[in-house]
Design a protein around this motif. Structure first.
Motif, mmCIF file in Angstrom:
data_model
loop_
_atom_site.group_PDB
_atom_site.id
_atom_site.type_symbol
_atom_site.label_atom_id
_atom_site.label_comp_id
_atom_site.label_asym_id
_atom_site.label_seq_id
_atom_site.Cartn_x
_atom_site.Cartn_y
_atom_site.Cartn_z
ATOM 1 N N GLU A 137 0.852 -1.201 0.000
ATOM 2 C CA GLU A 137 0.000 0.000 0.000
ATOM 3 C C GLU A 137 0.881 1.242 0.000
ATOM 4 O OE1 GLU A 137 -3.350 -0.158 2.642
ATOM 5 O OE2 GLU A 137 -3.330 2.001 2.960
ATOM 6 N N SER A 138 0.685 2.186 -0.973
ATOM 7 C CA SER A 138 -0.242 2.113 -2.086
ATOM 8 C C SER A 138 0.490 2.059 -3.423
ATOM 9 C CB SER A 138 -1.171 3.340 -2.079
ATOM 10 O OG SER A 138 -0.498 4.486 -2.563
ATOM 11 N N CYS A 139 1.779 2.296 -3.432
ATOM 12 C CA CYS A 139 2.493 2.392 -4.705
ATOM 13 C C CYS A 139 3.961 2.069 -4.421
ATOM 14 C CB CYS A 139 2.337 3.824 -5.225
ATOM 15 S SG CYS A 139 3.412 4.255 -6.598
ATOM 16 N N ALA A 140 4.548 1.274 -5.283
ATOM 17 C CA ALA A 140 5.930 0.878 -5.004
ATOM 18 C C ALA A 140 6.772 0.923 -6.261
ATOM 19 C CB ALA A 140 5.967 -0.534 -4.419
ATOM 20 N N ARG A 141 8.030 1.231 -6.058
ATOM 21 C CA ARG A 141 9.012 1.120 -7.138
ATOM 22 C C ARG A 141 10.053 0.116 -6.657
ATOM 23 N NH1 ARG A 141 9.436 4.648 -11.291
ATOM 24 N NH2 ARG A 141 10.727 3.456 -12.712
ATOM 25 N N VAL A 142 10.492 -0.743 -7.560
ATOM 26 C CA VAL A 142 11.332 -1.870 -7.139
ATOM 27 C C VAL A 142 12.637 -1.892 -7.934
ATOM 28 C CG1 VAL A 142 11.374 -4.366 -6.755
ATOM 29 C CG2 VAL A 142 9.174 -3.174 -6.810
ATOM 30 N N TRP A 143 13.727 -2.151 -7.231
ATOM 31 C CA TRP A 143 15.028 -2.339 -7.874
ATOM 32 C C TRP A 143 15.603 -3.660 -7.387
ATOM 33 C CZ3 TRP A 143 13.341 2.157 -5.649
ATOM 34 C CH2 TRP A 143 13.410 3.353 -6.395
ATOM 35 N N LEU A 144 16.225 -4.375 -8.285
ATOM 36 C CA LEU A 144 16.984 -5.543 -7.850
ATOM 37 C C LEU A 144 18.411 -5.386 -8.353
ATOM 38 C CD1 LEU A 144 16.977 -8.259 -6.366
ATOM 39 C CD2 LEU A 144 16.519 -9.354 -8.560
ATOM 40 N N ASN A 145 19.323 -5.480 -7.430
ATOM 41 C CA ASN A 145 20.757 -5.322 -7.728
ATOM 42 C C ASN A 145 21.017 -4.073 -8.571
ATOM 43 O OD1 ASN A 145 21.277 -7.557 -6.208
ATOM 44 N ND2 ASN A 145 21.101 -8.966 -7.945
ATOM 45 N N GLY A 146 20.366 -3.010 -8.158
ATOM 46 C CA GLY A 146 20.611 -1.717 -8.791
ATOM 47 C C GLY A 146 19.823 -1.475 -10.062
ATOM 48 N N THR A 147 19.123 -2.486 -10.541
ATOM 49 C CA THR A 147 18.332 -2.293 -11.761
ATOM 50 C C THR A 147 16.884 -1.991 -11.401
ATOM 51 O OG1 THR A 147 19.738 -3.836 -12.934
ATOM 52 C CG2 THR A 147 17.577 -3.388 -13.915
ATOM 53 N N ASP A 148 16.385 -0.937 -11.991
ATOM 54 C CA ASP A 148 14.977 -0.560 -11.777
ATOM 55 C C ASP A 148 14.097 -1.552 -12.536
ATOM 56 O OD1 ASP A 148 12.521 0.609 -11.762
ATOM 57 O OD2 ASP A 148 13.190 2.550 -12.569
ATOM 58 N N ILE A 149 13.264 -2.313 -11.831
ATOM 59 C CA ILE A 149 12.470 -3.330 -12.535
ATOM 60 C C ILE A 149 10.999 -2.930 -12.684
ATOM 61 C CG2 ILE A 149 14.002 -5.259 -12.052
ATOM 62 C CD1 ILE A 149 12.124 -6.099 -9.817
ATOM 63 N N GLY A 150 10.611 -1.812 -12.122
ATOM 64 C CA GLY A 150 9.252 -1.344 -12.387
ATOM 65 C C GLY A 150 8.594 -0.754 -11.162
ATOM 66 N N GLU A 151 7.364 -0.357 -11.373
ATOM 67 C CA GLU A 151 6.589 0.243 -10.280
ATOM 68 C C GLU A 151 5.132 -0.154 -10.449
ATOM 69 O OE1 GLU A 151 4.623 2.717 -11.752
ATOM 70 O OE2 GLU A 151 5.811 2.817 -13.598
ATOM 71 N N PHE A 152 4.398 -0.165 -9.349
ATOM 72 C CA PHE A 152 3.007 -0.631 -9.420
ATOM 73 C C PHE A 152 2.137 0.000 -8.355
ATOM 74 C CE2 PHE A 152 3.036 -3.560 -5.784
ATOM 75 C CZ PHE A 152 4.395 -3.812 -5.618
ATOM 76 N N LYS A 153 0.838 -0.076 -8.654
ATOM 77 C CA LYS A 153 -0.203 0.334 -7.705
ATOM 78 C C LYS A 153 -1.230 -0.781 -7.681
ATOM 79 C CE LYS A 153 0.373 5.093 -9.245
ATOM 80 N NZ LYS A 153 0.816 4.915 -10.642
ATOM 81 N N GLY A 154 -2.179 -0.676 -6.771
ATOM 82 C CA GLY A 154 -3.158 -1.765 -6.624
ATOM 83 C C GLY A 154 -2.769 -2.529 -5.368
ATOM 84 N N SER A 155 -3.127 -1.939 -4.207
ATOM 85 C CA SER A 155 -2.511 -2.371 -2.955
ATOM 86 C C SER A 155 -2.756 -3.828 -2.595
ATOM 87 C CB SER A 155 -3.019 -1.491 -1.811
ATOM 88 O OG SER A 155 -2.652 -0.149 -2.030
ATOM 89 N N ARG A 156 -3.989 -4.280 -2.853
ATOM 90 C CA ARG A 156 -4.296 -5.634 -2.352
ATOM 91 C C ARG A 156 -4.325 -6.638 -3.493
ATOM 92 N NH1 ARG A 156 -7.108 -0.803 -0.541
ATOM 93 N NH2 ARG A 156 -5.801 -0.375 1.258
ATOM 94 N N LEU A 157 -3.412 -6.430 -4.420
ATOM 95 C CA LEU A 157 -3.331 -7.288 -5.594
ATOM 96 C C LEU A 157 -1.887 -7.724 -5.762
ATOM 97 C CD1 LEU A 157 -5.570 -4.940 -7.723
ATOM 98 C CD2 LEU A 157 -6.190 -7.253 -6.992
#
Ligand code: GAL
Length: 954
Positions: A137-157
């Motif tokens: 909740e409510s929005c996230a941006r994700v990196w793995l080992n320094g690489t930006d892999i994306g971002e998402f919304k939709g908290s309970r999904l």
């Protein structure tokens, strides 16, 4: 003048799109053989006040986060850190930020989460991997080992990202930046706490070459032939094995076999497996067919009656982070209380909950994570569901729900969301869902014209309207007129109540079109708090909040059932047991099951004590069938009250309760209550300062009772006030009934007692008074008449309203004080509380409890704990008999203290136990959100007379 604009690196926060980088949604499953690595546990955590306070360098390998705090994932950061990470906010429908879509405040708490992990030794070198977030909740941006892999919304999904190419054996750095507010927040305006964080699991899943991607189990049941047809569509070809049915077919092919169908009553699941070249996935297959036919929702050829509840995910310490044991507890509690359906208000729950619904048997309305209720404040202008720019986000949410959950037999309805008004976006969602899964029905309450839905659904419709709908006299669009009806919310379980459930159930059972309803709601969302016990809205200093409106569940935050659940269990019991004159009528009210899984017992009570008991042979009645059964000859019960109690119990252990668990019961009177009689043989005697009569002494001037035998008594006097309940408070916007305000304006909480006369006669002491509030001409003329036979003392109270009374009274009875009382025994209704419209579960018998145990711990203190239909009660050295039966409450604080308290921790035991003996109570109703008490439960200001007989217990 210059405006600072958010740098483009953070544009995604306010972007209406669902996100980027995530894989397409698919079925959620636990593989038999593909490896999975849980990334739950302690994560490094840094909280910033704005979305852009920090750059993304923390996501790089080698970043030193040693100075950061820690949080537990899954979890909400505001429920960790003892306030250091911010606090929860509760609003019902108001957005806690300006309605300025898609913009959110610059002050946007942002939690950077870091976790370094190694792959287990046995992690396969080949294949790919995905990282799955089950809820953020409510929005996230994700990196793995320094690489930006994306971002998402939709908290309970769920959201998955392909990460195989980025993984290394050791020292993987997973960085997740979570923003409390985002464009997605506009779609998540559910009535609940705003709780940011990674609140469901994070898992790394190995994806073997040739592994299963997505699959859809289609398992229907033909009730005419008894055959089930199975077809598993799979993105990757493979075979489908169901050993118990000798099935071994290719994916995409249909196979038919004789099967036992799945229903909430008999949740038969067949274990199977989907086998592709690279993976084996367990299947739990339930065969059932859901259709709309003859204007009814039918499963396996039969119309079902939903006896449901709305369930939010809640834990008093963990918020919406629930462990499996807690989810199971919810399901077991539901099953043990005769509940057969659950609406996952207002978002898809943790997938494990749906597994439990499949396994134990509950019909499910799976609801999408969508509510835009706050737009009602501006007449729904700019509502995202009617703005094409938001439609991709809505479709993404619909798809994420359906794809994740489509293999659960328990789900019979997809719900588009809750309280989002109407609009093209909703229609697009419904169209997509109907196309993707024509084997289930679509629900949405917000469109009363039913443009997109397969059921006419409403919330909090009053009894009268529900009856009109049942009779098909409610009009509406042509489409709606052909649809069945459910109340997706009713029976608002806030505080004491809900009242009137039995009256709803009668309607649901009477009219075919009415296919039941779902109580609002399952659990009080109280937050464990060091000083307040359980906190609710406002307790965290929120600038906008809706108080204890978040505490409206059938169970308390610690999951103890409230009286509302006990009442609901009785009202919806699947067997009706009724009768008179020694003949009991048993009716099977299940939709599918016969009564062979139940055993029946009778017992015979004299003055509430069981004197004989036995078993009752009841035929295995089919649904809808009744049988009249003769009970044994009744034993003699001269001069006493007698009754039969018949119980239906589980005949053997089930998955959800043990043999002997009581499913239903009924009581049949064998005689009428015996009323106490006291010959008025004693004469009141006036002494120097006291008047004596039989065992009692009274104040010589006022006629106030002072003692009975050795028991000191704070004199009984008329009482009409109760600490107003949440339902008495009511709501302006819903039913418009706000008894509390009406009563307080009239002054019923501050009645004055004017002494008129103290009269000593031959056989009675009579005290005449007028009881009335300041500033008003209305009043009650009250006469207390005391008589005695030398050892027992009778008080008859006569009440005559004076003036024009337009309002009902909260209660009518007397209040007295005892200096010592702890153990309470009574013969009457019990074991729990009961009010005029919440008394189906009150069983006549002998009960005992301590004064403390008599209290029902509603989170906001209010009237509670009345035991109804009481013949006599013993406490504090006195026995009190009623003529007629009465209600009593006993507490260690006054009604005024109870009324003033805002939390249970405000209540302090005093030296006196205050006892109310009530001739009547105004019904409880459900007007905290819904109808008030029906007229038959009103306590009108009318002439009344009632008596109590007091004696000292030896
Ligand atoms: C409904 C709503 C629920 C809850 C309830 C009142 O309107 O759908 O989420 O707010 O009222 O408690």
């Amino acid at each position: 003048m210059s405006f600072r604009t958010t740098s483009s690196a953070f544009d995604y926060v306010e972007d209406v799109s669902p996100g980027s980088g995530a894989l397409p949604p698919r079925a959620w499953y636990a593989s038999s053989d593909a490896k999975a690595l849980s990334l739950d546990g302690a994560w490094r955590f840094r909280l910033s006040a704005t979305a852009d306070a920090e750059d993304d360098s923390f996501a790089e390998e080698g970043y030193d986060a040693a100075g950061w705090a820690e949080v537990t994932v899954p979890g909400h950061w505001v429920l960790q850190g003892d306030g250091a990470f911010g606090l929860p906010i509760y609003t019902n429908h108001l957005y806690p930020f300006p309605v300025d879509p898609p913009h959110v405040p610059t002050e946007n708490p942002t939690g950077d989460h870091l976790r370094v992990f190694d792959l287990p030794e046995d992690w396969p070198a080949d294949g790919g991997a995905v990282i799955r977030f089950d809820g953020v909740e409510s929005c996230a941006r994700v990196w793995l080992n320094g690489t930006d892999i994306g971002e998402f919304k939709g908290s309970r999904l769920a959201h998955e990202f392909a990460v195989g190419h980025l993984l290394k054996p050791k020292g993987n750095v997973l960085a997740v930046r979570v923003h409390q507010w985002s464009a997605g927040s506009y779609l998540e305006d559910q009535d609940q706490w705003w709780l940011p964080g990674i609140f469901r699991e994070v898992t790394l899943l190995h994806r073997p070459a040739g592994g299963v991607l997505d699959f859809f189990v289609h398992a229907s049941y033909d009730h005419l032939t008894g055959e089930g047809t199975l077809r598993v569509d799979s993105d990757v070809d493979g075979r489908v094995l169901v050993p118990a049915l000798d099935i071994d077919v290719a994916t995409g092919e249909s196979v038919t076999a004789l099967v036992a169908p799945w229903s909430a009553e008999s949740p038969r699941l067949y274990d199977g497996e989907l086998v592709t070249e690279g993976e084996r996935v367990p299947l739990r297959i339930g065969f059932r067919t859901v259709v709309l036919e003859d204007g009814l929702i039918k499963v396996n050829g039969k119309a079902v009656l939903f006896k449901g509840v709305n369930r939010h995910e809640w834990h008093p310490e963990k918020g919406r982070t629930l462990d499996l044991a807690t989810m199971r507890e919810d399901v077991l509690l539901m099953k043990r209380h005769n509940i057969n359906a659950v609406r996952t208000s207002h978002y898809p729950p943790h997938p494990a909950f749906l597994d439990l619904c499949d396994e134990y048997g509950l019909w499910v309305i799976d609801e999408c994570d969508l509510e835009t209720h706050g737009f009602t404040e501006q007449d729904w202008r700019d509502n995202p569901v009617d703005d094409d720019r938001w439609t991709p986000a809505l479709l993404d949410r619909a798809a994420r729900m359906v794809e994740r959950d489509k293999n659960h037999p328990s789900i019979v309805f997809w719900s588009l969301g809750n309280e989002a008004g109407t609009g093209r976006g909703l229609t697009a969602m419904a169209e997509w869902i109907h196309g993707r899964d024509p084997e289930r029905l679509v629900h949405y309450e917000g469109d009363w014209n039913c443009r997109d839905t397969d059921v006419y659904s409403r919330m909090y419709a009053f009894h009268g309207e529900v009856e009109q709908i049942g009779k098909r006299l409610d009009g509406g669009t042509q489409g709606r007129r052909e649809l069945p009806f459910i109340q997706c919310e009713y029976g608002h379980a806030m505080g004491n109540g809900p009242g009137g459930l039995a009256d709803y159930q009668e309607l649901f059972e009477k009219y075919d079109r009415l296919q039941g309803g779902f109580i609002w709601e399952w659990i009080d969302h109280g937050v464990q708090h060091p000083e307040l016990g359980y906190a609710y809205g406002g307790d965290f200093g929120e600038e906008l909040h809706d108080g204890n409106f978040v505490c409206d569940g059938l169970i308390f935050p610690d999951r103890t059932p409230s009286p509302g659940l006990i009442e609901y269990k009785k009202v919806i019991e699947p067997v009706r047991i009724e009768g008179a004159d020694g003949t009991v009528r048993v009716t099977n009210k299940y939709d599918f099951a016969d009564l062979s899984q139940l055993a029946f017992e009778w017992s015979y009570q004299v003055d509430g004590e069981t004197v004989e008991a036995g078993t009752l042979a009841v035929p295995a009645l089919a649904p809808g069938e009744s049988a009249d059964l003769k009970l044994p000859e009744s034993p003699a019960h001269e001069g006493a009250e007698a009754q039969w109690t018949v119980r239906a119990l589980l005949a053997s252990d089930t998955a959800w309760a043990e043999k002997g668990h009581v499913v239903a019961w009924g009581q049949l009177p064998a005689s009428s209550p015996v009323r106490p009689s006291v010959a008025a043989t004693d004469r009141p005697v006036r002494g120097e300062r006291l008047i004596t009569l039989g065992p009692a002494s009274f104040d010589g001037r006022t006629g106030a009772l002072k003692a009975i035998g050795g028991v000191a008594v704070e004199s009984p006097r008329l009482d009409v006030w109760r600490a107003t309940t949440d339902n008495d408070e009511g709501t302006e916007w819903n039913s418009g009934i706000q008894y509390s305000a009406l009563w307080r304006t009239l002054g019923l909480h501050r009645m004055r007692h004017r002494l008129g006369a103290v009269e000593l006669d031959e056989d009675a002491l009579t005290v005449r008074t007028r009881v009335a509030p300041a500033a008003r001409e209305v009043g009650l003329n009250v006469v207390y008449r005391w008589t005695s036979d030398g050892s027992r003392l009778r008080l008859t109270v006569s009440v005559g309203p004076d003036g024009e009374w337009t309002q009902p009274l909260p209660r009518l009875g007397i209040r007295l004080g005892l200096s010592e009382a702890d153990q309470v025994r009574w013969f009457g209704g019990g074991p729990g509380e009961a009010y005029p419209d919440t008394r189906k579960a009150s069983m006549v018998g002998r009960w005992d409890a301590t004064v403390d145990e008599l209290q029902t711990p509603y989170l906001r203190p209010q009237e509670n704990g009345a035991r109804a239909d009481v013949r006599w009660v013993e406490l504090g050295g006195l026995r009190i008999e009623g003529d007629p039966e009465f209600s009593f409450t006993a507490r260690r604080w006054t009604t005024e203290q109870l009324d003033a308290a805002t939390h249970l921790t405000d209540l302090r035991a005093g030296d006196t136990v205050w006892v109310n003996l009530d001739h009547g109570h105004h019904g409880v109703g459900s007007q905290s959100c819904g109808p008030g008490p029906l007229p038959q439960y009103h306590l009108r200001a009318e002439p009344a007379a009632f008596s109590f007989v007091f004696s000292v217990i030896d």
